[in-house]
Design an enzyme around this catalytic site. Structure first.
Site, mmCIF file in Angstrom:
data_model
loop_
_atom_site.group_PDB
_atom_site.id
_atom_site.type_symbol
_atom_site.label_atom_id
_atom_site.label_comp_id
_atom_site.label_asym_id
_atom_site.label_seq_id
_atom_site.Cartn_x
_atom_site.Cartn_y
_atom_site.Cartn_z
ATOM 1 N N HIS A 55 0.858 -1.178 0.000
ATOM 2 C CA HIS A 55 0.000 0.000 0.000
ATOM 3 C C HIS A 55 0.897 1.231 0.000
ATOM 4 O O HIS A 55 2.120 1.132 0.066
ATOM 5 C CB HIS A 55 -0.937 0.003 1.216
ATOM 6 C CG HIS A 55 -0.239 0.229 2.512
ATOM 7 N ND1 HIS A 55 0.498 -0.764 3.146
ATOM 8 C CD2 HIS A 55 -0.131 1.334 3.308
ATOM 9 C CE1 HIS A 55 1.003 -0.286 4.258
ATOM 10 N NE2 HIS A 55 0.654 0.982 4.371
ATOM 11 N N HIS A 56 0.273 2.402 -0.066
ATOM 12 C CA HIS A 56 1.000 3.669 0.017
ATOM 13 C C HIS A 56 0.371 4.501 1.126
ATOM 14 O O HIS A 56 -0.816 4.788 1.103
ATOM 15 C CB HIS A 56 0.929 4.438 -1.307
ATOM 16 C CG HIS A 56 1.727 5.710 -1.289
ATOM 17 N ND1 HIS A 56 2.953 5.823 -1.902
ATOM 18 C CD2 HIS A 56 1.482 6.921 -0.727
ATOM 19 C CE1 HIS A 56 3.425 7.050 -1.720
ATOM 20 N NE2 HIS A 56 2.551 7.729 -1.010
ATOM 21 N N CYS A 57 1.175 4.851 2.119
ATOM 22 C CA CYS A 57 0.695 5.771 3.159
ATOM 23 C C CYS A 57 1.635 6.977 3.177
ATOM 24 O O CYS A 57 1.549 7.824 2.296
ATOM 25 C CB CYS A 57 0.598 5.073 4.505
ATOM 26 S SG CYS A 57 2.072 4.186 5.015
ATOM 27 N N VAL A 58 2.530 7.082 4.142
ATOM 28 C CA VAL A 58 3.525 8.156 4.094
ATOM 29 C C VAL A 58 4.603 7.839 3.068
ATOM 30 O O VAL A 58 5.360 8.721 2.664
ATOM 31 C CB VAL A 58 4.169 8.366 5.477
ATOM 32 C CG1 VAL A 58 3.138 8.864 6.462
ATOM 33 C CG2 VAL A 58 4.810 7.090 5.985
ATOM 34 N N CYS A 59 4.687 6.604 2.646
ATOM 35 C CA CYS A 59 5.611 6.184 1.600
ATOM 36 C C CYS A 59 5.068 4.895 1.006
ATOM 37 O O CYS A 59 4.107 4.313 1.520
ATOM 38 C CB CYS A 59 7.026 5.964 2.147
ATOM 39 S SG CYS A 59 7.109 4.645 3.398
#
EC number: 2.3.1.225
Length: 431
Positions: A286-290
């Site tokens: 997934h993508h959150c802060v990176c």
């Protein structure tokens, strides 16, 4: 008589004028022109027009709002050597709003309920806004780092002076904070980006690229080989006979699914194109802060674990200081006299803010543990929920696609070896 050869005039090379070095307050703006920080309020036609329309109760066009934001983000700079540096505008709101909201919330119990309820709603709204527009933002990274720093600052200023926290306890909490930062630094590194074939020697030819776009083209003819960094990744005919059976039997739809038109490469199994980063990532979760992928998934899990332990320890120490002779759970919901003075009220408000963040991180950590146990990524889970495939338990909390699941122990063993090129996962090549 000898005829003299005509002499060709020698053209003098025009030397390009050297650019003058920029001073600490000068910069090159988005139009390529030299500008100065002192003129940041000049030539603001879009902003003036937007303010006029807002004062006269007229709607402002979305295009005008985007131009205003682009102008502000281009002119928001700080003095630096050899030219002013651009400041990402998305990192500023947490630095200003978080202390203001927490101080307002500490004035009264009802204000605390309203503010602490609205903060997660505003964060989720901003996440939805940027995720829908596919924008890369540093808002959540700034919010996370500043929350850590500000909670630690309040702990040192308001909790430690009360004398209930020993030096050993403070040292443990400080070490936990630095371990979180180190794990986040490791998680922000390369998650496993796939290199574009244009940058490697064994890139796909243009003729092979055209073959990919033809429906019904045989996969074995279109891809006799690929590079090791961004290509088939253990799917070649010589190295993996199981992978060759997959290639020969692959349907045109599967070929188009594996081919990334934006990165111009053939994705390995479980790789995906991150629309926020704009690049393909190996075993993207997934993508959150990176981006969380093959190379930094372990560091991401480690950062979550250390954060949960450190945050829980800090909450326990704070509640034990401001609400004495009460258990942690009881003090969290019933702490009489906590709003009698501003210091204890601010500490109690920060405790509840930390609890909200910790509960959210605990949920993410639980989902990650479940996914690892079933050997699925978050992207595969979301895809299975949309397509209503796989086995779902507990209202979709547990999703088992059955594609890569090899048992609990083998799944965790595979996760522990992510990012090591020497370890080969043959089961992932048979999709």
């Amino acid at each position: 008589m000898t005829q003299k050869g005509s002499m060709k005039p020698v053209k003098k090379k025009t030397e390009e004028p050297e650019l003058e070095p920029l001073c600490c307050c000068e910069y090159i703006d988005r139009n390529g022109e030299k500008n100065h920080m002192a003129s940041c309020l000049c030539d603001c036609q879009d902003l003036d027009e937007g303010c006029d329309r807002w004062i006269t109760c007229k709607s402002v066009q979305p295009e005008a709002c985007e131009r205003i934001m682009d102008t502000i983000s281009d002119r928001l700079r700080i003095p630096w050597l050899r030219g002013a540096k651009k400041v990402n505008i998305s990192i500023i709101p947490p630095l200003v709003l978080l202390p203001a909201f927490l101080h307002v919330a500490s004035w009264h119990f009802l204000l605390g309920v309203v503010v602490l309820t609205s903060l997660p709603v505003l964060a989720l709204w901003y996440y939805y806004l940027t995720h829908r527009r596919k924008e890369q933002t540093r808002f959540f990274l700034s919010l996370g780092l500043f929350s850590l720093g500000y909670m630690y600052y309040v702990f040192l200023q308001e909790v430690v002076p009360k004398g209930r926290v020993g030096s050993a306890q403070l040292a443990v909490l400080t070490c936990g904070l630095f371990l979180i930062l180190f794990a986040l630094y490791r998680a922000k590194r390369n998650p496993g980006y796939l290199s574009s074939p244009a940058n490697v020697d064994r890139a796909l030819s243009s003729s092979q690229t055209e073959c990919l776009n033809r429906k019904g083209q045989d996969r074995t003819k279109a891809f006799p080989g690929a590079d090791t960094t961004g290509g088939l990744n253990n799917r070649t005919l010589k190295e993996d006979p199981k992978g060759s059976s997959r290639m020969s039997a692959g349907s045109p739809a599967k070929v188009k699914e594996d081919w990334c038109a934006k990165c111009q490469l053939l994705r390995p199994a479980r790789a995906w194109h991150c629309r926020i980063c704009g690049v393909c990532v190996r075993r993207m979760d997934h993508h959150c802060v990176c981006c969380v992928g093959e190379s930094n998934h372990q560091a991401f899990i480690l950062a979550l674990l250390i954060f949960l332990l450190t945050s829980g320890y800090g909450i326990t120490l704070t509640l034990d200081t401001i609400c004495r002779d009460r258990s942690v759970f009881t003090a969290l919901f019933y702490c009489p006299g906590v709003y009698a003075n501003y210091s204890s009220a601010l500490s109690f408000t920060c405790v509840w803010y930390s609890v909200i963040i910790t509960v959210g991180m605990a949920y993410i950590f639980l989902i990650q543990l479940i996914n690892i146990s079933y050997n699925v990524t978050e992207r595969e889970v979301q895809q299975a929920l949309r397509q209503k495939t796989g086995r779902q338990l507990l209202c979709g909390l547990i999703v088992d696609t059955g594609q890569y699941n090899r048992g609990l122990l083998r799944n965790w063993h595979q996760f522990s070896t992510l990012g090591t090129r020497a370890f080969h996962h043959p089961a992932e090549d048979i999709v």
